[in-house]
Scaffold this motif. Structure first.
Motif, PDB file in Angstrom:
ATOM      1  N   THR A  63       0.828  -1.210   0.000  1.00 19.09           N
ATOM      2  CA  THR A  63       0.000   0.000   0.000  1.00 19.09           C
ATOM      3  C   THR A  63       0.863   1.262   0.000  1.00 19.09           C
ATOM      4  OG1 THR A  63      -0.217   0.169   2.420  1.00 19.09           O
ATOM      5  CG2 THR A  63      -1.822  -1.213   1.256  1.00 19.09           C
ATOM      6  N   LEU A  64       2.035   1.189   0.617  1.00 17.53           N
ATOM      7  CA  LEU A  64       2.954   2.327   0.568  1.00 17.53           C
ATOM      8  C   LEU A  64       3.563   2.464  -0.821  1.00 17.53           C
ATOM      9  CD1 LEU A  64       4.716   1.856   4.006  1.00 17.53           C
ATOM     10  CD2 LEU A  64       3.396   3.859   3.328  1.00 17.53           C
ATOM     11  N   GLU A  65       3.884   1.330  -1.414  1.00 19.61           N
ATOM     12  CA  GLU A  65       4.542   1.364  -2.721  1.00 19.61           C
ATOM     13  C   GLU A  65       3.580   1.757  -3.844  1.00 19.61           C
ATOM     14  OE1 GLU A  65       6.177  -2.573  -2.408  1.00 19.61           O
ATOM     15  OE2 GLU A  65       8.178  -1.777  -1.969  1.00 19.61           O
ATOM     16  N   ASP A  66       2.300   1.372  -3.728  1.00 16.95           N
ATOM     17  CA  ASP A  66       1.348   1.773  -4.773  1.00 16.95           C
ATOM     18  C   ASP A  66       0.641   3.095  -4.433  1.00 16.95           C
ATOM     19  OD1 ASP A  66      -0.800   1.275  -3.018  1.00 16.95           O
ATOM     20  OD2 ASP A  66      -1.310  -0.639  -3.930  1.00 16.95           O
ATOM     21  N   ARG A  67       1.030   3.699  -3.314  1.00 19.25           N
ATOM     22  CA  ARG A  67       0.600   5.041  -2.901  1.00 19.25           C
ATOM     23  C   ARG A  67      -0.854   5.099  -2.446  1.00 19.25           C
ATOM     24  NH1 ARG A  67       4.244   8.957  -6.927  1.00 19.25           N
ATOM     25  NH2 ARG A  67       5.844   7.371  -7.306  1.00 19.25           N
ATOM     26  N   SER A  68      -1.433   3.946  -2.104  1.00 19.80           N
ATOM     27  CA  SER A  68      -2.757   3.973  -1.494  1.00 19.80           C
ATOM     28  C   SER A  68      -2.667   4.265   0.005  1.00 19.80           C
ATOM     29  CB  SER A  68      -3.500   2.654  -1.734  1.00 19.80           C
ATOM     30  OG  SER A  68      -2.758   1.546  -1.270  1.00 19.80           O
ATOM     31  N   ALA A  69      -1.441   4.210   0.543  1.00 23.27           N
ATOM     32  CA  ALA A  69      -1.165   4.636   1.916  1.00 23.27           C
ATOM     33  C   ALA A  69       0.066   5.529   1.876  1.00 23.27           C
ATOM     34  CB  ALA A  69      -0.933   3.448   2.841  1.00 23.27           C
ATOM     35  N   VAL A  70       0.210   6.355   2.892  1.00 24.77           N
ATOM     36  CA  VAL A  70       1.322   7.310   2.904  1.00 24.77           C
ATOM     37  C   VAL A  70       1.672   7.656   4.342  1.00 24.77           C
ATOM     38  CG1 VAL A  70      -0.228   9.306   2.773  1.00 24.77           C
ATOM     39  CG2 VAL A  70       2.105   9.508   1.883  1.00 24.77           C
ATOM     40  N   ARG A  71       2.927   8.032   4.560  1.00 25.62           N
ATOM     41  CA  ARG A  71       3.400   8.451   5.882  1.00 25.62           C
ATOM     42  C   ARG A  71       3.664   9.950   5.844  1.00 25.62           C
ATOM     43  NH1 ARG A  71       8.120   6.998   6.850  1.00 25.62           N
ATOM     44  NH2 ARG A  71       8.034   6.908   9.119  1.00 25.62           N
ATOM     45  N   LEU A  72       3.108  10.685   6.808  1.00 25.63           N
ATOM     46  CA  LEU A  72       3.318  12.136   6.864  1.00 25.63           C
ATOM     47  C   LEU A  72       3.027  12.648   8.263  1.00 25.63           C
ATOM     48  CD1 LEU A  72       0.352  14.077   5.210  1.00 25.63           C
ATOM     49  CD2 LEU A  72       0.228  11.659   5.834  1.00 25.63           C
TER      50      LEU A  72
END
Length: 351
Positions: A63-72
């Motif tokens: 999910t981080l790699e396909d950008r459906s999740a993100v850290r900020l």
């Protein structure tokens, strides 16, 4: 209706999937929790292992790699892992919190005299050229503002401009990974929501952390003046053992206080222990909320800390545990080791 600390504990555990592991997909759980603390980049993996049945790290990493999740940076000015949708929803809502962190205290002194709009625009342009680490960004910013600390300038931009800390940082199996940042707009290819709903967010907070007071929601978010938001929601009222008013959705789970609660291992800074003004619904004597180690629960309450090194799980209870509880914690600890240190020789020790 009055709710005891144990009733509040069981309600919180049920909503956090810590009474029974969920069958939901990892990203669904992350959204239900309105994000997970990710100051320690890999901590959400342990948090989801304790909450999701059959959890596999690759499912979250994807999910981080396909950008459906993100850290900020979000709640309370700390890094969270959220869905892309929630990043666009929460970031504009939390701007007052991030401005307060930015312009007060040590960082406020370090950037005094700089036009915030000019700093934000220059920082944004540098990051739109290419992703950069905070260290590299700070050095470039210092070329324009040589009389100021590079670290303070970069941190200020991180709070002024919606930024994503991008993979490989936060990907399971990658040793730390570069802490590169990109603008949220560039990374997600979308703008923040123009009119985000704080009412929706408070409602979701109660689904994940309630029953809760206005002060609890303010502790979780860092926002203030939320009482009027609670007033707009059709909520049921309760009181706790100290007479504080709590609010909740009528249909949210509130299990019996004697519902069995198996031991669970929580990562560093897990929101379940940090998102209420009154933490006694989840903490035991000895817990101060600032431990850089993970915590483990006994009978639903955080009862000690843990760390893993070279296949050995070291447990530090706040108080002496009953033999039955020690055995249950040790058994869950061996399962944790199979997750975080597969293939190593495993040992569980009580310090």
């Amino acid at each position: 209706m009055k709710l005891s600390a144990r009733q509040l504990n069981r309600a919180l555990l049920a909503r956090q999937f810590l009474l029974e592991r969920s069958e939901k997909a990892p990203l669904e759980v992350v959204e239900h929790l309105v994000g997970m603390q990710s100051q320690v980049p890999l901590s959400p993996y342990v948090g989801l292992w304790s909450r999701v049945s059959g959890f596999q790290p690759a499912a979250l990493a994807a999910t981080l790699e396909d950008r459906s999740a993100v850290r900020l940076v979000l709640m309370r000015g700390t890094i969270h892992l959220v869905s892309a949708r929630d990043a666009l929803l929460l970031r504009p809502l939390l701007k007052p919190v991030l401005d307060r962190v930015n312009f007060t205290g040590h960082n406020g002194k370090q950037i005094a005299g700089i036009d915030p709009e000019e700093l934000a625009e220059h920082g944004r342009s540098l990051l739109e050229e290419e992703p950069r680490t905070r260290e590299d960004l700070g050095k470039l910013l210092q070329e324009r503002w040589p009389g100021h600390q590079a670290t303070a300038l970069a941190y200020a931009v991180q709070l002024l401009v919606p930024l994503a800390q991008i993979p490989p940082r936060g990907v399971w199996g990658v040793a730390q990974g570069r802490g590169d940042h990109a603008t949220l707009h560039t990374w997600l290819g979308a703008e923040s929501l123009p009119a985000p709903s704080i009412t929706e967010v408070v409602s979701r907070y109660l689904r994940a952390f309630g029953p809760a007071s206005v002060q609890d929601a303010q502790t979780w978010s860092g926002l203030t003046r939320l009482s009027e938001v609670f007033d707009r929601l059709p909520l049921r009222r309760f009181t706790d053992e100290n007479g504080r008013t709590l609010f909740d959705h009528e249909d949210s789970p509130r299990p019996d206080e004697d519902t069995p609660a198996p031991p669970r291992f929580l990562p560093e800074f897990d929101n379940v222990a940090l998102s209420h003004a009154d933490r006694t619904r989840i903490t035991s004597p000895g817990f101060n909320g600032s431990s850089t180690r993970g915590g483990f629960t006994v009978d639903g309450f955080v009862s000690g800390t843990w760390k893993v090194a070279k296949g050995t799980l070291s447990l530090s209870p706040y108080q002496r545990l009953l033999k039955r509880d020690s055995a249950l914690v040790e058994a869950e600890g061996h399962r944790l080791l199979e997750f975080v240190a597969p293939g190593a020789d495993h040992a569980v020790i009580f310090e």
